[in-house]
Design a protein around this motif. Sequence first.
Motif, PDB file in Angstrom:
ATOM      1  N   ASP A  51      70.612  13.238 -22.596  1.00 32.00           N
ATOM      2  CA  ASP A  51      69.327  12.531 -22.690  1.00 32.00           C
ATOM      3  C   ASP A  51      69.892  11.519 -23.700  1.00 32.00           C
ATOM      4  OD1 ASP A  51      68.285  14.311 -21.229  1.00 32.00           O
ATOM      5  OD2 ASP A  51      67.486  15.425 -22.902  1.00 32.00           O
ATOM      6  N   ARG A  81      72.112   8.324 -21.968  1.00 32.29           N
ATOM      7  CA  ARG A  81      71.443   7.966 -21.028  1.00 32.29           C
ATOM      8  C   ARG A  81      70.319   6.981 -21.453  1.00 32.29           C
ATOM      9  NH1 ARG A  81      70.178  12.006 -18.190  1.00 32.29           N
ATOM     10  NH2 ARG A  81      68.142  12.498 -19.143  1.00 32.29           N
ATOM     11  N   ALA A  82      69.634   7.486 -22.590  1.00 30.40           N
ATOM     12  CA  ALA A  82      68.668   6.505 -23.135  1.00 30.40           C
ATOM     13  C   ALA A  82      69.498   5.434 -23.848  1.00 30.40           C
ATOM     14  CB  ALA A  82      67.762   7.071 -24.130  1.00 30.40           C
ATOM     15  N   ALA A  90      72.303   4.003 -23.005  1.00 28.90           N
ATOM     16  CA  ALA A  90      73.069   3.317 -21.805  1.00 28.90           C
ATOM     17  C   ALA A  90      71.649   2.434 -21.210  1.00 28.90           C
ATOM     18  CB  ALA A  90      73.607   4.248 -20.935  1.00 28.90           C
ATOM     19  N   GLU A  91      70.664   2.804 -20.844  1.00 30.24           N
ATOM     20  CA  GLU A  91      69.879   2.246 -20.282  1.00 30.24           C
ATOM     21  C   GLU A  91      68.925   1.328 -21.202  1.00 30.24           C
ATOM     22  OE1 GLU A  91      66.786   5.242 -19.263  1.00 30.24           O
ATOM     23  OE2 GLU A  91      67.974   6.060 -17.394  1.00 30.24           O
ATOM     24  N   ALA A  92      68.972   1.318 -22.548  1.00 31.32           N
ATOM     25  CA  ALA A  92      68.353   0.420 -23.498  1.00 31.32           C
ATOM     26  C   ALA A  92      69.318  -0.770 -23.782  1.00 31.32           C
ATOM     27  CB  ALA A  92      68.137   1.116 -24.687  1.00 31.32           C
ATOM     28  N   ALA A 101      71.516  -1.684 -21.108  1.00 31.76           N
ATOM     29  CA  ALA A 101      71.597  -2.413 -20.074  1.00 31.76           C
ATOM     30  C   ALA A 101      70.297  -3.325 -19.930  1.00 31.76           C
ATOM     31  CB  ALA A 101      71.587  -1.638 -18.706  1.00 31.76           C
ATOM     32  N   ALA A 102      69.123  -2.857 -20.469  1.00 29.66           N
ATOM     33  CA  ALA A 102      67.888  -3.695 -20.150  1.00 29.66           C
ATOM     34  C   ALA A 102      67.697  -4.760 -21.028  1.00 29.66           C
ATOM     35  CB  ALA A 102      66.602  -2.588 -20.457  1.00 29.66           C
ATOM     36  N   THR A 154      75.273  -4.499 -23.120  1.00 30.20           N
ATOM     37  CA  THR A 154      76.129  -3.649 -23.029  1.00 30.20           C
ATOM     38  C   THR A 154      77.609  -4.396 -22.946  1.00 30.20           C
ATOM     39  OG1 THR A 154      74.780  -2.802 -21.176  1.00 30.20           O
ATOM     40  CG2 THR A 154      77.076  -2.103 -21.061  1.00 30.20           C
ATOM     41  N   ALA A 163      65.552   2.463 -26.848  1.00 25.42           N
ATOM     42  CA  ALA A 163      66.272   4.137 -27.122  1.00 25.42           C
ATOM     43  C   ALA A 163      65.440   5.098 -27.649  1.00 25.42           C
ATOM     44  CB  ALA A 163      67.493   3.934 -27.443  1.00 25.42           C
ATOM     45  N   GLN A 192      62.439   5.557 -27.376  1.00 25.46           N
ATOM     46  CA  GLN A 192      61.392   6.202 -26.172  1.00 25.46           C
ATOM     47  C   GLN A 192      60.434   6.892 -26.505  1.00 25.46           C
ATOM     48  OE1 GLN A 192      64.306   8.938 -23.670  1.00 25.46           O
ATOM     49  NE2 GLN A 192      64.516   7.230 -22.491  1.00 25.46           N
ATOM     50  N   ARG A 239      57.560  -1.516 -19.732  1.00 29.88           N
ATOM     51  CA  ARG A 239      57.198  -0.244 -20.566  1.00 29.88           C
ATOM     52  C   ARG A 239      55.729   0.025 -20.319  1.00 29.88           C
ATOM     53  NH1 ARG A 239      61.243   1.987 -23.678  1.00 29.88           N
ATOM     54  NH2 ARG A 239      59.651   3.545 -23.943  1.00 29.88           N
TER      55      ARG A 239
END
Length: 276
Positions: free
Chosen positions: A132, A135-136, A138-140, A142-143, A147, A172, A174, A202
Amino acid sequence: MRLRTRRPTPPARPSPGDVLAETQDLYVRLGAREVLKGVDLTVRAGEVLALVGPNGAGKSTLLSALAADVPAAEGVVRVHGRPAAEWPAPDLALRRAVLPQSAALSFPFTVEEVVRMGRAPHAASPASTPADDDRAVAEAMAATEVTGFATRPFSALSGGERARVALARVLAQQAPLLLLDEPTAALDLRHQELVPRLCRSRAHAGDAVVVVVHDLGLAAAYAHRVALLCAGRVAADGPPAEVFSERLLSEVYDQPVEVFPHPRTEDLLITPRRDL
């Protein structure tokens, strides 16, 4: 005998319209100065709420009060229905994430390490796993488009890059309540548009976003609601089309202002009146 410590758990996902934070008759004093005076404000899931107003109006102080970082002299601040001061710090960190105006670090952390700091509140949560966290993060990253320099030292970044990394750390985390203080101030034109789009995204996912912003055009384009502050009070609170009138803005900013629709999109355009 081994003592059992309580492990904080993240809150349930809010439903659209749920009140995630509110102030009632809030007064805040910093030293001898009364910065906020009788502020009533409601923050709802699924909305971007922009705090706007001239310098010294109390925007950042109000954001800090909502974050439980500044105590109320009078009145009350509630987060997720509970007085903010009553939340234990680990539980509060799972419910709200805060982006301050500036970010400074004394140690040579990399960009990825800084973003991963946003996962610290989840370390004691039984609901979170290392996958988790990965993933959080990496997503943050990228957004916020950071990166590409994940391994660079945070101290080696430009001001705008640091601002985006700091925002990635907040994403991240969340938390369902995001409190962002001038997230677009140091950004270039592309990223000035990227950040409010992220706020909208969001909110669309069900979070509540409160953002301090000086660019009234960005607030008009992306906020669902705006609270216009003046001298520590809320002068108006509502949809941008209702709050952003030439008369009110000219009065609050002590500067003649023009408000007119964009010729193609009909979004509000707000500019100082220049009689050159």
